[in-house]
Design a protein around this motif. Structure first.
Motif, PDB file in Angstrom:
ATOM      1  N   LYS A 144      33.564  47.075  65.094  1.00  0.00           N
ATOM      2  CA  LYS A 144      32.556  46.307  65.833  1.00  0.00           C
ATOM      3  C   LYS A 144      31.903  47.231  66.849  1.00  0.00           C
ATOM      4  N   ILE A 145      30.615  47.025  67.068  1.00  0.00           N
ATOM      5  CA  ILE A 145      29.901  47.832  68.057  1.00  0.00           C
ATOM      6  C   ILE A 145      29.128  46.870  68.959  1.00  0.00           C
ATOM      7  N   TYR A 146      29.389  46.932  70.259  1.00  0.00           N
ATOM      8  CA  TYR A 146      28.641  46.105  71.201  1.00  0.00           C
ATOM      9  C   TYR A 146      27.689  47.005  71.974  1.00  0.00           C
ATOM     10  N   SER A 147      26.422  46.636  71.986  1.00  0.00           N
ATOM     11  CA  SER A 147      25.456  47.425  72.756  1.00  0.00           C
ATOM     12  C   SER A 147      24.805  46.587  73.838  1.00  0.00           C
ATOM     13  N   VAL A 148      24.633  47.188  74.993  1.00  0.00           N
ATOM     14  CA  VAL A 148      23.839  46.559  76.050  1.00  0.00           C
ATOM     15  C   VAL A 148      22.378  46.542  75.593  1.00  0.00           C
ATOM     16  N   MET A 149      21.684  45.451  75.877  1.00  0.00           N
ATOM     17  CA  MET A 149      20.258  45.311  75.520  1.00  0.00           C
ATOM     18  C   MET A 149      19.409  46.328  76.283  1.00  0.00           C
ATOM     19  N   PRO A 150      18.574  47.116  75.577  1.00  0.00           N
ATOM     20  CA  PRO A 150      17.682  48.036  76.306  1.00  0.00           C
ATOM     21  C   PRO A 150      16.498  47.286  76.916  1.00  0.00           C
ATOM     22  N   GLU A 151      15.744  47.967  77.776  1.00  0.00           N
ATOM     23  CA  GLU A 151      14.487  47.389  78.269  1.00  0.00           C
ATOM     24  C   GLU A 151      13.461  47.464  77.137  1.00  0.00           C
ATOM     25  N   LYS A 152      12.594  46.469  77.069  1.00  0.00           N
ATOM     26  CA  LYS A 152      11.743  46.378  75.872  1.00  0.00           C
ATOM     27  C   LYS A 152      10.295  46.825  76.094  1.00  0.00           C
ATOM     28  N   ASN A 153       9.999  47.479  77.206  1.00  0.00           N
ATOM     29  CA  ASN A 153       8.618  47.948  77.376  1.00  0.00           C
ATOM     30  C   ASN A 153       8.493  49.435  77.028  1.00  0.00           C
ATOM     31  N   LYS A 167      17.253  45.862  55.380  1.00  0.00           N
ATOM     32  CA  LYS A 167      18.216  46.171  56.432  1.00  0.00           C
ATOM     33  C   LYS A 167      18.156  47.677  56.652  1.00  0.00           C
ATOM     34  N   HIS A 168      18.192  48.088  57.896  1.00  0.00           N
ATOM     35  CA  HIS A 168      17.881  49.466  58.225  1.00  0.00           C
ATOM     36  C   HIS A 168      18.840  50.027  59.238  1.00  0.00           C
ATOM     37  N   TYR A 169      18.960  51.322  59.262  1.00  0.00           N
ATOM     38  CA  TYR A 169      19.628  52.028  60.350  1.00  0.00           C
ATOM     39  C   TYR A 169      21.045  51.534  60.566  1.00  0.00           C
ATOM     40  N   ALA A 170      21.638  50.882  59.556  1.00  0.00           N
ATOM     41  CA  ALA A 170      22.861  50.132  59.800  1.00  0.00           C
ATOM     42  C   ALA A 170      24.105  50.993  59.669  1.00  0.00           C
ATOM     43  N   PRO A 171      24.950  50.976  60.716  1.00  0.00           N
ATOM     44  CA  PRO A 171      26.266  51.607  60.592  1.00  0.00           C
ATOM     45  C   PRO A 171      27.174  50.694  59.762  1.00  0.00           C
ATOM     46  N   SER A 172      28.353  51.168  59.382  1.00  0.00           N
ATOM     47  CA  SER A 172      29.278  50.310  58.626  1.00  0.00           C
ATOM     48  C   SER A 172      29.864  49.220  59.509  1.00  0.00           C
ATOM     49  N   GLY A 173      30.098  49.553  60.785  1.00  0.00           N
ATOM     50  CA  GLY A 173      30.610  48.531  61.712  1.00  0.00           C
ATOM     51  C   GLY A 173      29.531  47.503  62.017  1.00  0.00           C
ATOM     52  N   GLU A 174      29.982  46.312  62.464  1.00  0.00           N
ATOM     53  CA  GLU A 174      29.022  45.246  62.797  1.00  0.00           C
ATOM     54  C   GLU A 174      28.504  45.467  64.219  1.00  0.00           C
ATOM     55  N   LEU A 175      27.200  45.633  64.331  1.00  0.00           N
ATOM     56  CA  LEU A 175      26.592  45.848  65.653  1.00  0.00           C
ATOM     57  C   LEU A 175      26.080  44.522  66.228  1.00  0.00           C
ATOM     58  N   TYR A 176      26.360  44.316  67.522  1.00  0.00           N
ATOM     59  CA  TYR A 176      25.859  43.147  68.241  1.00  0.00           C
ATOM     60  C   TYR A 176      25.162  43.636  69.503  1.00  0.00           C
ATOM     61  N   ILE A 177      24.006  43.077  69.816  1.00  0.00           N
ATOM     62  CA  ILE A 177      23.323  43.426  71.067  1.00  0.00           C
ATOM     63  C   ILE A 177      23.652  42.351  72.100  1.00  0.00           C
TER      64      ILE A 177
END
Ligand code: TXA
Ligand code: MG
Length: 342
Positions: A311-320, A236-246
């Motif tokens: 909790k952290i909600y992130s908008v999905m980035p473009e994947k290219n 598990k990497h780069y993880a903040p303490s809050g739960e991140l959801y994309i």
């Protein structure tokens, strides 16, 4: 005690002599690169390298990158430099690219985590190169964070994680890129990308049309990878303490989802094109220019921790392009949690 050396311009480079002497004495020195801050030690000194693992709390089977400051320095460290490696070196070094070679006998096993390969990078950052030059040895350096936490893109991040555990922090300001280097296996003819970065698959395909991502990078799954080629990828990497959801969906669907699920201690990571009118919003810039989001992602994740976001909600980035690297770090930070709203 951790001593801080601040370098504002080349006039201050003389101060690096002290840090380089510390490297030669087997001590731990954090320093800036164009990607993220590294936690450096003499790469040929086994006990110094062991101290890197200890300071970070890093599993010992996760190998380290050796940093050099001229292409010739690679020769004693590897068995062979094939045509594939040469082409990539000529095009992208110095820069945010790490190449994995078959290692030579002088590379200690602690560097390679027991593998028969070694990862090597020639960074572009002037402070990093000067430190390596003055140290007169390849510098082993993972990212200078506590293992599992977001990589440090500012000296204060290093201080937060490692103050008191390492000897020096060279403060050279904020890192330009903000995500770690592209790691490429060049032990065969076809380059295999083990970790995506600013140098993208599309960039590499300009030289090698058949270059590809290692399988674990393209499998969108939250299951831990059991035996990836790049050992770092299984943790598990780069993880903040809050739960991140994309959140993957249209702007309208994302708004609806936030209306139903957001609380007072929820953070929102978004792009210009997806304005969110709430408190605790962090903007990652233009969604079509993922280099902007890359630069700020890790800092934002750390700020979410500081502000106790649950909790952290992130908008999905473009994947290219570079977007795939941004997505990869978010995906890992989220432990694979993608909410499909399509
Ligand atoms: O941008 C960067 O690469 C930064 C700066 C400081 O140079 N360094 C960095 O190091 O990110 P670290 O240790 O955090 O990540 C190195 C990655 C890990 O995923 C590790 O598993 C992989 O490279 N790696 C190292 N040696 C390897 C090898 N011999 N074979 C395959 N993967 C390797
Ligand atoms: Mg790391």
């Amino acid at each position: 005690m951790t001593k801080i050396i601040t370098i504002n311009s080349e006039k201050d480079f003389y101060m690096l002599k002290e840090a380089a002497q510390a490297v030669r004495d087997g001590k731990l020195v954090a320093f800036p690169t164009e990607t993220v801050y590294g936690l450096g030690a003499d790469g040929l000194n086994e006990s110094a390298v062991r101290n890197i693992y200890r300071a970070k709390g890093r599993p010992s089977d996760n190998p380290l990158i050796l940093h050099i400051q001229s292409p010739e320095e690679i020769t004693p460290l590897v068995n062979e430099i094939n045509e594939t490696a040469r082409k990539l070196m000529n095009r992208f070094w110095p820069g945010p690219m790490t190449l994995v070679f078959k290692k030579s006998k002088i590379v200690p096993d602690v560097i390679s985590g027991g593998l028969d390969t070694v990862a090597i990078r020639y960074p572009e950052n002037r402070i990093a190169c000067e430190l390596i030059r003055l140290s007169k040895t390849p510098i082993a350096a993972p990212s200078a964070n506590t293992s599992g936490k977001p990589s440090p893109t500012k000296a204060k991040h290093v201080y937060h994680d490692l103050n008191g555990k390492i000897d020096y922090i060279v403060n050279g300001g904020d890192c330009d890129i903000g995500l770690e280097s592209t790691v490429i296996d060049v032990t065969g003819k076809i380059p295999i990308i083990l970790r995506p970065g600013k140098i993208s698959l599309e960039d590499i395909r300009e030289l090698f049309a058949d270059a590809y991502y290692d399988k674990h990078l393209t499998e969108i799954t939250s299951k831990p990878v059991s035996k990836p080629r790049s050992p770092g990828m299984k943790y598990k990497h780069y993880a903040p303490s809050g739960e991140l959801y994309i959140l993957d969906g249209s702007y309208e669907k994302i708004q609806e989802y936030l209306d139903e699920n957001a609380d007072d201690d929820t953070a929102f990571l978004t792009f210009n094109e997806y304005p969110i009118n709430r408190k605790n919003v962090w903007n990652m810039g233009c969604i079509h220019s993922p280099i902007e989001g890359s630069k700020v992602l890790f800092d934002i994740l750390r700020e979410c921790d500081e502000k106790n976001m649950k909790k952290i909600y992130s908008v999905m980035p473009e994947k290219n392009g570079v977007g795939f690297a941004l997505f990869n770090r978010m995906f890992k930070a989220a432990g694979g949690k993608i909410v499909n709203l399509w």
